[in-house]
Motif scaffolding. Structure first.
Motif, PDB file in Angstrom:
ATOM      1  N   ALA A   1      71.442  31.591  33.935  1.00  0.00           N
ATOM      2  CA  ALA A   1      72.648  31.200  34.681  1.00  0.00           C
ATOM      3  C   ALA A   1      73.182  32.397  35.463  1.00  0.00           C
ATOM      4  O   ALA A   1      73.576  32.265  36.633  1.00  0.00           O
ATOM      5  N   ALA A   2      73.166  33.585  34.838  1.00  0.00           N
ATOM      6  CA  ALA A   2      73.626  34.806  35.517  1.00  0.00           C
ATOM      7  C   ALA A   2      72.720  35.149  36.695  1.00  0.00           C
ATOM      8  O   ALA A   2      73.191  35.570  37.755  1.00  0.00           O
ATOM      9  N   THR A   3      71.414  34.961  36.525  1.00  0.00           N
ATOM     10  CA  THR A   3      70.477  35.204  37.619  1.00  0.00           C
ATOM     11  C   THR A   3      70.765  34.271  38.793  1.00  0.00           C
ATOM     12  O   THR A   3      70.782  34.696  39.955  1.00  0.00           O
TER      13      THR A   3
ATOM     14  N   GLU B   1      67.466  32.366  20.677  1.00  0.00           N
ATOM     15  CA  GLU B   1      66.828  33.023  21.821  1.00  0.00           C
ATOM     16  C   GLU B   1      66.840  32.131  23.047  1.00  0.00           C
ATOM     17  O   GLU B   1      67.091  32.588  24.174  1.00  0.00           O
ATOM     18  N   LEU B   2      66.602  30.849  22.847  1.00  0.00           N
ATOM     19  CA  LEU B   2      66.629  29.899  23.961  1.00  0.00           C
ATOM     20  C   LEU B   2      68.035  29.818  24.569  1.00  0.00           C
ATOM     21  O   LEU B   2      68.192  29.730  25.787  1.00  0.00           O
ATOM     22  N   ALA B   3      69.045  29.891  23.726  1.00  0.00           N
ATOM     23  CA  ALA B   3      70.432  29.909  24.218  1.00  0.00           C
ATOM     24  C   ALA B   3      70.684  31.158  25.058  1.00  0.00           C
ATOM     25  O   ALA B   3      71.301  31.093  26.131  1.00  0.00           O
TER      26      ALA B   3
ATOM     27  N   ALA C   1      78.918  30.457  26.364  1.00  0.00           N
ATOM     28  CA  ALA C   1      79.424  30.502  27.744  1.00  0.00           C
ATOM     29  C   ALA C   1      80.114  29.194  28.084  1.00  0.00           C
ATOM     30  O   ALA C   1      79.564  28.340  28.796  1.00  0.00           O
ATOM     31  N   PRO C   2      81.320  28.981  27.559  1.00  0.00           N
ATOM     32  CA  PRO C   2      82.004  27.701  27.764  1.00  0.00           C
ATOM     33  C   PRO C   2      82.321  27.384  29.227  1.00  0.00           C
ATOM     34  O   PRO C   2      82.564  26.230  29.576  1.00  0.00           O
ATOM     35  N   ASN C   3      82.298  28.398  30.093  1.00  0.00           N
ATOM     36  CA  ASN C   3      82.614  28.167  31.509  1.00  0.00           C
ATOM     37  C   ASN C   3      81.388  27.837  32.354  1.00  0.00           C
ATOM     38  O   ASN C   3      81.519  27.585  33.555  1.00  0.00           O
ATOM     39  N   VAL C   4      80.215  27.864  31.732  1.00  0.00           N
ATOM     40  CA  VAL C   4      78.985  27.542  32.462  1.00  0.00           C
ATOM     41  C   VAL C   4      78.595  26.097  32.169  1.00  0.00           C
ATOM     42  O   VAL C   4      78.638  25.652  31.024  1.00  0.00           O
TER      43      VAL C   4
ATOM     44  N   GLU D   1      69.900  22.248  19.447  1.00  0.00           N
ATOM     45  CA  GLU D   1      70.649  23.352  18.821  1.00  0.00           C
ATOM     46  C   GLU D   1      70.916  24.461  19.830  1.00  0.00           C
ATOM     47  O   GLU D   1      72.021  25.011  19.892  1.00  0.00           O
ATOM     48  N   ALA D   2      69.911  24.797  20.640  1.00  0.00           N
ATOM     49  CA  ALA D   2      70.074  25.850  21.650  1.00  0.00           C
ATOM     50  C   ALA D   2      71.141  25.474  22.669  1.00  0.00           C
ATOM     51  O   ALA D   2      71.936  26.318  23.106  1.00  0.00           O
ATOM     52  N   THR D   3      71.180  24.211  23.048  1.00  0.00           N
ATOM     53  CA  THR D   3      72.191  23.741  24.004  1.00  0.00           C
ATOM     54  C   THR D   3      73.591  23.929  23.438  1.00  0.00           C
ATOM     55  O   THR D   3      74.493  24.429  24.117  1.00  0.00           O
ATOM     56  N   LYS D   4      73.753  23.547  22.182  1.00  0.00           N
ATOM     57  CA  LYS D   4      75.060  23.695  21.520  1.00  0.00           C
ATOM     58  C   LYS D   4      75.484  25.169  21.477  1.00  0.00           C
ATOM     59  O   LYS D   4      76.629  25.517  21.771  1.00  0.00           O
TER      60      LYS D   4
END
Length: 338
Positions: free
Chosen positions: A193-195, A184-186, A236-239, A227-230
């Motif tokens: 990021a979209a916002t 959920e944190l991910a 979203a590999p481009n963010v 874990e959420a960061t990973k």
């Protein structure tokens, strides 16, 4: 031109259809009149047409006749919307009879209009609780593909020009999820990021915050952020996303060079993702009050279409701004689907 003017200009350039289910509420009507006068959005008002027209006259409003007014008790698509609600919720116990009653409820009707493609977004909450606004939205519109939860972001306008985009940062989650899991944190990170991209117009640099930076502390709460960061990076590999980072390491380049050398986000973050709602809510209120910052939100994220919840103490200006923000969210969501 300030950010809010940019947001309004983008809305005007690509007009979206926003439904206001509290169509007989005074502040909502006054905001709708301004929005129509300024040509910010196409407005749909839900409510008794005669009552809306009388109120518009009483309040001295000149543009309400440019809105689409939908009578929840009697309109051409009522049966079709009731059938859609039944189809969507029959496995949850919905019956045709119950759907026929609920379709007359403005908050349900607004969501069914969005689901059917007859509107692009919704603003409500001047009269209704957050739970009442979110319940039909989650049942009918649901979360966006790949999103596991809904969250609430605040755009923070600070006086510290050296941080974020000339002092503008986005904080989340500050409104919805008390203790998000790592997945959920991910999701919250990606949605925020979209916002930042769609509303603030900045390239997101997302810091996943904790009381630890790159292993400086060991705890299960830190493990969740790691874990959420990973997971967020994989989603979203481009963010640009990095963590776990302490707040000073995320924002201050000198601290970042010591605590997180080599990070492409540390010291330059403009999106701050907090590990729990408790932390996020406290943080935004402290920055707002002690730092004399303006907080705009909560902007609900993660939905398949924009549904934004107002405070019941909101002003006409708040509603006006949130409609413009919802237009930008809708424009961004449509762009990602192309």
């Amino acid at each position: 031109m300030d950010l809010m003017q940019d947001i309004i200009a983008r809305a005007k350039a690509n007009k979206q259809r926003i439904v206001l289910p509290e169509g007989t509420e005074e502040r909502t009507l006054k905001a709708a009149d301004r929005l129509l006068a300024d040509k910010v959005a196409d407005i749909v008002l839900i409510g008794n047409p005669n009552e809306i027209k009388k109120l518009a006259t009483d309040f001295g409003l000149n543009h309400i006749n440019e809105a689409t007014i939908v009578d929840p008790k009697n309109h051409a698509k009522k049966a079709a919307y009731a059938d859609l609600l039944f189809q969507l919720r029959q496995k949850k116990g919905m019956t045709p009879e119950k759907a026929a009653v609920l379709v007359e409820e403005p908050l349900f009707l607004a969501c069914l209009m969005i689901k059917s493609g007859d509107a692009d977004g919704e603003i409500a909450g001047a009269q209704n609780t957050t739970g009442d606004v979110l319940r039909p939205a989650l049942q009918i519109i649901k979360t966006a593909p790949g999103m596991s939860c809904v969250s609430g972001a605040f755009i923070m306008f600070t006086k510290k020009q050296e941080y974020g985009k000339n002092g503008i940062l986005v904080f989340a989650d500050c409104a919805v999820m008390p203790n998000p899991t790592a997945p959920e944190l991910a999701s919250i990170a990606i949605a925020t990021a979209a916002t930042a991209r769609d509303i603030v117009g900045m390239e997101p640099q997302v810091a996943m915050l904790s009381f630890s930076t790159k292993g400086s502390a060991s705890n299960e709460m830190v493990d969740k952020v790691v874990e959420a960061t990973k997971m967020a990076k994989e989603m979203a590999p481009n963010v640009k996303i990095d963590g776990e980072l302490q707040a000073d390491a995320a924002l201050v380049e000198k601290v970042a060079s010591l605590k997180a050398p080599g990070s492409e986000v540390a010291g330059k973050a403009n999106v701050l993702v907090f590990p729990t709602l408790e932390v996020g809510n406290i943080a935004y209120k402290l920055v707002q009050r002690l730092g004399d910052a303006e907080a705009v939100g909560p902007i609900l994220q993660g939905m398949a279409a924009p549904v934004n919840d107002l405070s019941r103490g909101c002003s006409v200006d708040d509603i006006y701004k949130m409609v413009a923000i919802a237009c930008n969210q809708s424009i961004g969501l449509k762009a990602t689907k192309k």
